[in-house]
Design a protein around this motif. Structure first.
Motif, PDB file in Angstrom:
ATOM      1  N   GLN A  47       0.832  -1.182   0.000  1.00 19.89           N
ATOM      2  CA  GLN A  47       0.000   0.000   0.000  1.00 19.89           C
ATOM      3  C   GLN A  47       0.871   1.239   0.000  1.00 19.89           C
ATOM      4  O   GLN A  47       1.757   1.388   0.826  1.00 19.89           O
ATOM      5  N   GLY A  48       0.634   2.150  -0.940  1.00 24.74           N
ATOM      6  CA  GLY A  48       1.313   3.437  -0.908  1.00 24.74           C
ATOM      7  C   GLY A  48       2.648   3.440  -1.580  1.00 24.74           C
ATOM      8  O   GLY A  48       3.359   4.429  -1.531  1.00 24.74           O
ATOM      9  N   ALA A  49       3.085   2.344  -2.205  1.00 24.23           N
ATOM     10  CA  ALA A  49       4.368   2.335  -2.897  1.00 24.23           C
ATOM     11  C   ALA A  49       4.314   1.360  -4.046  1.00 24.23           C
ATOM     12  O   ALA A  49       3.863   0.250  -3.900  1.00 24.23           O
ATOM     13  N   ALA A  50       4.777   1.801  -5.198  1.00 21.62           N
ATOM     14  CA  ALA A  50       4.795   0.921  -6.356  1.00 21.62           C
ATOM     15  C   ALA A  50       5.908  -0.099  -6.208  1.00 21.62           C
ATOM     16  O   ALA A  50       6.977   0.183  -5.695  1.00 21.62           O
ATOM     17  N   LEU A  51       5.651  -1.323  -6.698  1.00 26.15           N
ATOM     18  CA  LEU A  51       6.667  -2.363  -6.605  1.00 26.15           C
ATOM     19  C   LEU A  51       7.898  -2.012  -7.397  1.00 26.15           C
ATOM     20  O   LEU A  51       8.983  -2.507  -7.147  1.00 26.15           O
ATOM     21  N   GLY A  52       7.756  -1.144  -8.379  1.00 24.25           N
ATOM     22  CA  GLY A  52       8.901  -0.758  -9.185  1.00 24.25           C
ATOM     23  C   GLY A  52       9.789   0.282  -8.520  1.00 24.25           C
ATOM     24  O   GLY A  52      10.759   0.734  -9.099  1.00 24.25           O
ATOM     25  N   LEU A  53       9.440   0.684  -7.288  1.00 28.20           N
ATOM     26  CA  LEU A  53      10.260   1.617  -6.508  1.00 28.20           C
ATOM     27  C   LEU A  53      10.310   3.012  -7.104  1.00 28.20           C
ATOM     28  O   LEU A  53      11.236   3.765  -6.869  1.00 28.20           O
ATOM     29  N   GLY A  54       9.288   3.380  -7.875  1.00 27.63           N
ATOM     30  CA  GLY A  54       9.300   4.715  -8.447  1.00 27.63           C
ATOM     31  C   GLY A  54       8.655   5.729  -7.537  1.00 27.63           C
ATOM     32  O   GLY A  54       7.852   6.548  -7.959  1.00 27.63           O
ATOM     33  N   SER A  75      -8.854  -8.550   4.811  1.00 30.66           N
ATOM     34  CA  SER A  75      -8.333  -9.905   4.660  1.00 30.66           C
ATOM     35  C   SER A  75      -6.821  -9.966   4.805  1.00 30.66           C
ATOM     36  O   SER A  75      -6.261 -10.999   5.157  1.00 30.66           O
ATOM     37  N   ALA A  76      -6.143  -8.856   4.518  1.00 31.75           N
ATOM     38  CA  ALA A  76      -4.686  -8.856   4.551  1.00 31.75           C
ATOM     39  C   ALA A  76      -4.160  -8.616   5.965  1.00 31.75           C
ATOM     40  O   ALA A  76      -4.809  -7.969   6.794  1.00 31.75           O
ATOM     41  N   VAL A  77      -2.959  -9.138   6.225  1.00 31.21           N
ATOM     42  CA  VAL A  77      -2.231  -8.823   7.447  1.00 31.21           C
ATOM     43  C   VAL A  77      -1.332  -7.633   7.135  1.00 31.21           C
ATOM     44  O   VAL A  77      -0.477  -7.710   6.252  1.00 31.21           O
ATOM     45  N   LEU A  78      -1.542  -6.526   7.826  1.00 29.35           N
ATOM     46  CA  LEU A  78      -0.832  -5.289   7.524  1.00 29.35           C
ATOM     47  C   LEU A  78       0.438  -5.152   8.360  1.00 29.35           C
ATOM     48  O   LEU A  78       0.428  -5.358   9.569  1.00 29.35           O
ATOM     49  N   ILE A  79       1.538  -4.784   7.686  1.00 26.32           N
ATOM     50  CA  ILE A  79       2.796  -4.454   8.342  1.00 26.32           C
ATOM     51  C   ILE A  79       3.192  -3.049   7.908  1.00 26.32           C
ATOM     52  O   ILE A  79       3.230  -2.740   6.712  1.00 26.32           O
ATOM     53  N   GLY A  80       3.471  -2.173   8.859  1.00 31.67           N
ATOM     54  CA  GLY A  80       3.913  -0.826   8.527  1.00 31.67           C
ATOM     55  C   GLY A  80       5.400  -0.797   8.213  1.00 31.67           C
ATOM     56  O   GLY A  80       6.169  -1.624   8.700  1.00 31.67           O
ATOM     57  N   ALA A  81       5.798   0.153   7.382  1.00 33.85           N
ATOM     58  CA  ALA A  81       7.211   0.311   7.021  1.00 33.85           C
ATOM     59  C   ALA A  81       7.581   1.779   7.111  1.00 33.85           C
ATOM     60  O   ALA A  81       6.927   2.633   6.495  1.00 33.85           O
ATOM     61  N   LEU A  82       8.631   2.085   7.861  1.00 33.58           N
ATOM     62  CA  LEU A  82       9.165   3.443   7.991  1.00 33.58           C
ATOM     63  C   LEU A  82      10.466   3.519   7.206  1.00 33.58           C
ATOM     64  O   LEU A  82      11.386   2.733   7.442  1.00 33.58           O
ATOM     65  N   LEU A  83      10.532   4.515   6.296  1.00 36.02           N
ATOM     66  CA  LEU A  83      11.674   4.584   5.389  1.00 36.02           C
ATOM     67  C   LEU A  83      11.997   6.032   5.035  1.00 36.02           C
ATOM     68  O   LEU A  83      11.079   6.836   4.871  1.00 36.02           O
ATOM     69  N   PRO A  84      13.282   6.377   4.866  1.00 33.68           N
ATOM     70  CA  PRO A  84      13.621   7.706   4.337  1.00 33.68           C
ATOM     71  C   PRO A  84      13.595   7.673   2.807  1.00 33.68           C
ATOM     72  O   PRO A  84      14.541   7.218   2.169  1.00 33.68           O
ATOM     73  N   LEU A 112       0.109 -10.966   3.071  1.00 37.13           N
ATOM     74  CA  LEU A 112       0.847  -9.950   3.815  1.00 37.13           C
ATOM     75  C   LEU A 112       0.850  -8.678   2.982  1.00 37.13           C
ATOM     76  O   LEU A 112       1.057  -8.721   1.766  1.00 37.13           O
ATOM     77  N   GLU A 113       0.603  -7.558   3.613  1.00 39.72           N
ATOM     78  CA  GLU A 113       0.515  -6.290   2.898  1.00 39.72           C
ATOM     79  C   GLU A 113       1.355  -5.233   3.612  1.00 39.72           C
ATOM     80  O   GLU A 113       1.265  -5.075   4.837  1.00 39.72           O
ATOM     81  N   LEU A 114       2.176  -4.520   2.857  1.00 37.16           N
ATOM     82  CA  LEU A 114       3.084  -3.512   3.395  1.00 37.16           C
ATOM     83  C   LEU A 114       2.460  -2.130   3.254  1.00 37.16           C
ATOM     84  O   LEU A 114       2.018  -1.741   2.166  1.00 37.16           O
ATOM     85  N   VAL A 115       2.419  -1.388   4.351  1.00 36.71           N
ATOM     86  CA  VAL A 115       1.901  -0.020   4.351  1.00 36.71           C
ATOM     87  C   VAL A 115       3.086   0.918   4.570  1.00 36.71           C
ATOM     88  O   VAL A 115       3.636   0.997   5.671  1.00 36.71           O
ATOM     89  N   VAL A 116       3.504   1.613   3.523  1.00 38.64           N
ATOM     90  CA  VAL A 116       4.761   2.368   3.522  1.00 38.64           C
ATOM     91  C   VAL A 116       4.533   3.822   3.911  1.00 38.64           C
ATOM     92  O   VAL A 116       3.617   4.479   3.409  1.00 38.64           O
ATOM     93  N   ARG A 117       5.388   4.322   4.794  1.00 38.69           N
ATOM     94  CA  ARG A 117       5.363   5.736   5.156  1.00 38.69           C
ATOM     95  C   ARG A 117       6.785   6.300   5.093  1.00 38.69           C
ATOM     96  O   ARG A 117       7.732   5.701   5.600  1.00 38.69           O
ATOM     97  N   ASP A 118       6.900   7.463   4.476  1.00 32.45           N
ATOM     98  CA  ASP A 118       8.177   8.157   4.303  1.00 32.45           C
ATOM     99  C   ASP A 118       8.471   9.020   5.520  1.00 32.45           C
ATOM    100  O   ASP A 118       7.682   9.892   5.877  1.00 32.45           O
ATOM    101  N   THR A 119       9.623   8.794   6.161  1.00 31.71           N
ATOM    102  CA  THR A 119      10.004   9.623   7.309  1.00 31.71           C
ATOM    103  C   THR A 119      10.852  10.824   6.903  1.00 31.71           C
ATOM    104  O   THR A 119      10.959  11.785   7.673  1.00 31.71           O
ATOM    105  N   ALA A 120      11.493  10.766   5.733  1.00 27.97           N
ATOM    106  CA  ALA A 120      12.344  11.865   5.255  1.00 27.97           C
ATOM    107  C   ALA A 120      13.388  12.281   6.295  1.00 27.97           C
ATOM    108  O   ALA A 120      13.777  13.447   6.358  1.00 27.97           O
ATOM    109  N   ALA A 121      13.824  11.350   7.129  1.00 29.83           N
ATOM    110  CA  ALA A 121      14.810  11.606   8.191  1.00 29.83           C
ATOM    111  C   ALA A 121      14.314  12.613   9.218  1.00 29.83           C
ATOM    112  O   ALA A 121      15.111  13.248   9.907  1.00 29.83           O
ATOM    113  N   ASP A 122      13.001  12.745   9.367  1.00 28.42           N
ATOM    114  CA  ASP A 122      12.395  13.718  10.274  1.00 28.42           C
ATOM    115  C   ASP A 122      11.725  12.968  11.435  1.00 28.42           C
ATOM    116  O   ASP A 122      10.744  12.251  11.219  1.00 28.42           O
TER     117      ASP A 122
END
Length: 379
Positions: free
Chosen positions: A3-10, A25-34, A69-79
């Motif tokens: 969720q929130g990020a293309a598999l192609g990393l664009g 139905s999905a098991v959600l895992i959050g992801a924190l990334l810069p 399994l479903e990934l929910v991506v959030r950008d931290t931008a080092a903040d």
């Protein structure tokens, strides 16, 4: 599914990280990334690639009790404040756990918030020892503690005969911790440490301080690309410093951007990476898949992302999706990761669950072939 990020990393802008509704139905895992500046975007991109590839592999193998399994991506931008907001949002979305983050200061803030919310957080890449202020069952880490890895780097310096060492450091909790670890380890072993405060010095002035100190090694405890790249260029071009070793224990030379910006100047600069001398067949298989996903050689950070997700998937299979049960399951983890067997324990002085220990190498880029890494020391 991500969720929130293309598999192609664009993914390059915060607007790309809007959450879609899930049917439950999905098991959600959050992801924190810069994933945007001033965060280290290249590190975030590799970390995301590893997380995504693991999600794909877990789902291809049947998911979690036949749930995807479903990934929910959030950008931290080092903040750090963005990280707090992201953890709060991920909590409200019902994620079972959170993985990721590269920057230590951001990871500390995220860990504190996850602990307060009772949300399991597996830190993938941040190394600062004091990831939490107090002992907690909610936080675990794959990357080695800074004191463990940086002492190995210090052993490399001692073995190479360096006894007069200069440290060019910017002000931050992370750099201050690194400087303290090095000084406390090296000074009793007969080393003289000269500190260069980077708050007000230009790269040329760094060269003057370095020449005056008669140091044989300069350690860069500074950000990338600024001011690390101009410092390296200045030192390389100063005839007074022809024999000075430049070191970067935090790993700035690991990524392709370093080689692109510095070329030959960026070679022969030792740094820490967390890989074994040889990957297992499993590790090679994952590395191959990540190379295809990224379009370039994956860094150890990509493998940290992959290992994070397979650890959480293993815990979800054994503990279910209840957060408390997950947090109580760190001690029972015993799986084969891409870089060796992964098990967690409580290390002295640490309030978190820690993989003890990932493999640690001191490597540099080969001047004869900048895309190749030479192993100089291992611990």
């Amino acid at each position: 599914m991500v969720q929130g990020a293309a598999l192609g990393l664009g993914v390059t802008t915060p607007s790309s990280f809007r959450t879609k509704r899930t049917d439950g139905s999905a098991v959600l895992i959050g992801a924190l990334l810069p994933l945007t500046r001033p965060g280290w975007v290249e590190a975030g991109r590799h970390l995301l690639a590893g997380l995504e590839q693991a999600v794909r592999d877990v789902n291809d193998a049947g998911g979690i009790a036949e749930r995807p399994l479903e990934l929910v991506v959030r950008d931290t931008a080092a903040d750090p404040q963005k990280a707090v907001a992201a953890v709060d949002e991920l909590d409200s979305l019902g994620v079972a756990a959170i993985a990721g983050e590269y920057h230590s200061v951001v990871a500390r803030t995220a860990a504190a918030r996850a602990n307060a919310l009772g949300l399991p957080f597996l830190c993938s890449s941040a190394v600062i020892d004091a990831l939490t202020e107090q002992p907690t069952k909610w936080v675990a880490r794959l990357a080695p503690a800074q004191s463990h890895g940086w002492r190995i780097f210090a052993d490399f310096l001692l073995g190479a005969g360096h006894r007069r060492i200069a440290i060019a450091a910017e002000p931050s909790v992370y750099w201050a911790a690194g400087s303290r670890i090095l000084k406390e380890y090296l000074a009793p072993r007969g080393c003289t440490i000269a500190e260069i405060d980077m708050r007000s010095l230009a790269p040329a002035a760094v060269c003057d301080h370095l020449a005056d100190s008669r140091a044989t090694a300069l350690l860069l405890l500074v950000g990338h690309p600024e001011p690390a790249v101009p410092i390296v260029k200045s030192v390389r071009r100063d005839e007074r410093l022809a024999g000075v070793l430049i070191g970067a224990p935090a790993g700035q030379p690991e990524f392709a951007e370093w080689a692109a910006l510095l070329g030959e100047d960026g070679t022969a600069i030792p740094f820490l990476r967390y890989l074994p001398e040889r990957l297992s067949p499993y590790g090679v298989k994952v590395e191959t898949a990540l190379r295809e996903r990224l379009g370039e050689a994956p860094s150890f950070v990509a493998l940290e992302g992959y290992d994070s997700m397979i650890v959480l998937a293993d815990m979800l299979r054994s503990q279910g999706v209840n957060r408390t049960r997950i947090a109580e399951g760190w001690a029972g983890v015993a799986i084969e990761g891409t870089r060796g067997p992964i098990r967690f324990s409580r290390t002295p002085g640490s309030g978190i669950w820690q993989w003890t220990w990932p493999p640690v190498q001191v490597v540099d880029r080969d001047p004869a072939e900048p895309g190749r890494f030479r192993i100089l020391h291992a611990g």
